[in-house]
Design an enzyme around this catalytic site. Structure first.
Site, mmCIF file in Angstrom:
data_model
loop_
_atom_site.group_PDB
_atom_site.id
_atom_site.type_symbol
_atom_site.label_atom_id
_atom_site.label_comp_id
_atom_site.label_asym_id
_atom_site.label_seq_id
_atom_site.Cartn_x
_atom_site.Cartn_y
_atom_site.Cartn_z
ATOM 1 N N HIS A 121 1.116 -1.433 0.118
ATOM 2 C CA HIS A 121 0.136 0.180 -0.237
ATOM 3 C C HIS A 121 1.194 1.338 -0.551
ATOM 4 C CE1 HIS A 121 -3.082 -3.062 2.371
ATOM 5 N NE2 HIS A 121 -3.097 -2.696 0.869
ATOM 6 N N GLY A 129 -2.368 -1.940 -7.269
ATOM 7 C CA GLY A 129 -1.745 -3.005 -6.623
ATOM 8 C C GLY A 129 -1.737 -4.002 -7.968
ATOM 9 N N GLN A 130 -0.936 -4.869 -8.889
ATOM 10 C CA GLN A 130 -0.825 -5.270 -10.013
ATOM 11 C C GLN A 130 -1.456 -7.068 -9.178
ATOM 12 O OE1 GLN A 130 2.780 -6.352 -12.465
ATOM 13 N NE2 GLN A 130 2.352 -8.909 -12.020
#
Ligand code: PAF
Length: 283
Positions: free
Chosen positions: A37, A147-148
């Site tokens: 994060h 986020g991937q």
């Protein structure tokens, strides 16, 4: 840093920022923040003037037998991490603020939400798209960061932004990993030491396939088989799929377009997901 809990106050504060021509960056989270994060926050701070982080454990994206009630929460720690990371606003609404009584309108994603996680968590992406759509309307950011690790979520949100004409740039940020390769996730805290060791099989399998891909392997079955060899230490492999990175449909062999090798597995009672991108210049 301000902590705001109501939409009305959020709008008031952000209207001032917008009037001062500030670019607004948004990082939606369910809290229990980790370096993944914080990397999204860093990306937002690098590209925008005001970073808003939302912390909201969204009931609409959990199935009836999932971990909504036990989902890890530590709001004070999250606030401290946000303050140290240079976040301008933490938006932490309660459930009534987001889903008031009589709430009944949902965002229904299409085909992108059906395979992989969607096949095992039937209403999950409807819940994600709904809350992200609502948060987008509340924050009205210029750019939003995801986020991937949640590759399918990124695809669903990107499609929603296009389909609903939301003037928001969606940025996907590379997965942050522990030094041994485990993808960072708030759910990692559920893992015992022994489970954590076995969970490494997921990233190892994906990396092994990515290595073979780099050496020139383009056969879909071969690449899946290489990853699968590592995955016998997980308790239940929910899926291991090589999909086209744009459509999320099964990739065709030999690979000619960028694909994503995606996995979901239970280790003990913890469900973990991860993926690697196999990049090809798509014609
Ligand atoms: O990725 C998450 O943490 C959640 O799915 C999100 C995007 C914050 C929506 O609740």
């Amino acid at each position: 840093m301000q902590t705001i809990t109501t939409v009305a106050e959020l709008r008031r504060v952000l209207a001032r920022a917008r009037k001062a021509d500030k670019r607004i960056g948004f990082v939606p989270t369910m809290g229990y923040l980790h370096q993944g994060h914080l990397t999204l926050v860093e990306a937002s701070r690098a590209q925008t003037d005001v970073t808003v982080v939302s912390i909201f454990v969204n009931p609409a994206q959990f199935g009836p037998n999932e971990d909504l009630s036990t989902y890890p929460r530590d709001f004070l720690r999250d606030q401290e991490l946000c303050r140290d990371a240079g976040v301008a606003i933490v938006f932490a609404p309660d459930v009534q603020e987001i889903y008031p009584t009589q709430f009944e309108t949902f965002v229904e994603p299409g085909e992108l939400a059906k395979p992989m996680c969607g096949a095992f968590r039937p209403d999950h992406f409807r819940g994600v798209a709904t809350v992200v759509g609502k948060l987008f309307n509340m924050v009205q950011p210029d750019v939003a960061f995801f986020g991937q690790k949640d590759f399918q979520q990124c695809a669903v949100v990107r499609r929603m932004a296009i389909d609903l004409n939301l003037p928001i740039e969606i940025v996907t940020v590379q997965t942050v990993r522990e030094p041994d390769g485990l993808a960072m996730s708030s759910r990692n805290r559920y893992l015992s030491e022994e489970e954590r060791r076995r969970a490494l099989a997921i990233s190892r399998g994906l990396f092994a396939a990515a290595d073979k891909f780099r050496l020139g392997e383009r056969d879909v079955e071969q690449l899946i088989a290489i990853a699968r060899e590592h995955l016998n230490t997980v308790d239940q492999l929910q899926y291991l799929e090589l999909v086209d990175a744009d459509t999320l449909k099964p990739a065709e062999s030999p690979l000619r377009r960028t694909a994503a090798l995606c996995a979901a597995a239970y280790v003990g009672s913890t469900r973990l997901i991860d993926n690697v991108i196999l990049p090809l210049s798509t014609p």
